[in-house]
Design a protein around this motif. Structure first.
Motif, PDB file in Angstrom:
ATOM      1  N   ASP A  84     -16.693 -15.615   7.134  1.00 40.09           N
ATOM      2  CA  ASP A  84     -15.899 -15.837   5.920  1.00 40.09           C
ATOM      3  C   ASP A  84     -14.566 -15.109   5.992  1.00 40.09           C
ATOM      4  N   GLN A  85     -14.583 -13.879   6.496  1.00 38.23           N
ATOM      5  CA  GLN A  85     -13.343 -13.111   6.623  1.00 38.23           C
ATOM      6  C   GLN A  85     -12.388 -13.767   7.618  1.00 38.23           C
ATOM      7  N   LEU A  86     -12.920 -14.181   8.752  1.00 36.27           N
ATOM      8  CA  LEU A  86     -12.086 -14.867   9.745  1.00 36.27           C
ATOM      9  C   LEU A  86     -11.513 -16.158   9.180  1.00 36.27           C
ATOM     10  N   SER A  87     -12.353 -16.914   8.529  1.00 34.99           N
ATOM     11  CA  SER A  87     -11.932 -18.185   7.954  1.00 34.99           C
ATOM     12  C   SER A  87     -10.816 -17.970   6.927  1.00 34.99           C
ATOM     13  N   GLU A  88     -10.988 -16.968   6.098  1.00 37.76           N
ATOM     14  CA  GLU A  88      -9.974 -16.655   5.081  1.00 37.76           C
ATOM     15  C   GLU A  88      -8.659 -16.235   5.749  1.00 37.76           C
ATOM     16  N   SER A  89      -8.747 -15.415   6.768  1.00 35.01           N
ATOM     17  CA  SER A  89      -7.564 -14.955   7.493  1.00 35.01           C
ATOM     18  C   SER A  89      -6.832 -16.122   8.143  1.00 35.01           C
ATOM     19  N   TRP A  90      -7.581 -17.010   8.790  1.00 32.06           N
ATOM     20  CA  TRP A  90      -6.978 -18.163   9.442  1.00 32.06           C
ATOM     21  C   TRP A  90      -6.393 -19.132   8.424  1.00 32.06           C
ATOM     22  N   GLN A  91      -7.053 -19.256   7.272  1.00 26.96           N
ATOM     23  CA  GLN A  91      -6.523 -20.139   6.230  1.00 26.96           C
ATOM     24  C   GLN A  91      -5.200 -19.589   5.696  1.00 26.96           C
ATOM     25  N   LYS A  92      -5.104 -18.276   5.553  1.00 23.70           N
ATOM     26  CA  LYS A  92      -3.836 -17.668   5.115  1.00 23.70           C
ATOM     27  C   LYS A  92      -2.730 -17.952   6.136  1.00 23.70           C
ATOM     28  N   GLU A  93      -3.072 -17.877   7.412  1.00 22.95           N
ATOM     29  CA  GLU A  93      -2.119 -18.181   8.476  1.00 22.95           C
ATOM     30  C   GLU A  93      -1.611 -19.626   8.345  1.00 22.95           C
TER      31      GLU A  93
END
Length: 172
Positions: A47-56
């Motif tokens: 979830d954290q990775l997904s959120e980070s990549w979505q922000k990117e």
């Protein structure tokens, strides 16, 4: 007396039938996984990775949106050459965004690979426990009800695929 004989005969038939009947169990793998701390931790990391990549991706989309607005506002003042150059820049930025989306979230993308890395070992641990249970308890089938009914374990001796191939005239 006749009722007693019929009862005993019925009981014997039932005992013989159930001795030959296949044994099965049902489980809910999602319920099991949700109870495992290592699965919860893996999900949290994903979830954290997904959120980070979505922000990117969102930042890149914001940049692209601004480029479009600027182009629309300045388009009438640009020469054909500059207009073509800006359109090419917009096209390249859109392609960069699509490529990054595919790289992060696409089939076999970064999220898929990370999920395989983090979640698959936990799923394998559950599957191994299911196999052990099946052998210990003598189950022929174990069904998983978490996402529809699927067979999660089947005793290989019950597989009749080779028999069907023979019936169809297909050799190994």
């Amino acid at each position: 007396m006749m009722k007693k004989i019929l009862f005993i005969a019925g009981f014997l038939c039932l005992a013989i039938f159930s001795a030959n009947a296949q044994r099965y169990a049902i489980l809910d793998s999602k319920f099991i996984l949700d109870k495992l701390p290592e699965y919860k931790e893996a999900q949290k990391q994903l979830d954290q990775l997904s959120e980070s990549w979505q922000k990117e991706l969102d930042a890149l989309q914001t940049t692209l949106d601004k480029m479009y607005r600027d182009f629309e506002a300045e388009q009438v003042m640009l020469s054909d050459e500059l207009k073509k150059k800006r359109e090419d820049e917009l096209f390249n930025k859109e392609k960069e965004l699509r490529d990054l989306q595919r790289q992060r979230f696409g089939y076999e993308g970064d999220l898929f690979k990370k999920r395989q890395e983090l979640v698959k070992p936990v799923q394998d641990k559950v599957y191994n426990a299911v196999q052990k249970l099946a052998v210990e308890k003598g189950y022929d089938f174990i069904l998983d009800k978490s996402e529809g009914i699927t067979v999660i374990f089947a005793d290989p001796k019950l597989d009749r695929s080779e028999d069907i191939l023979k019936m169809l005239g297909v050799n190994k």
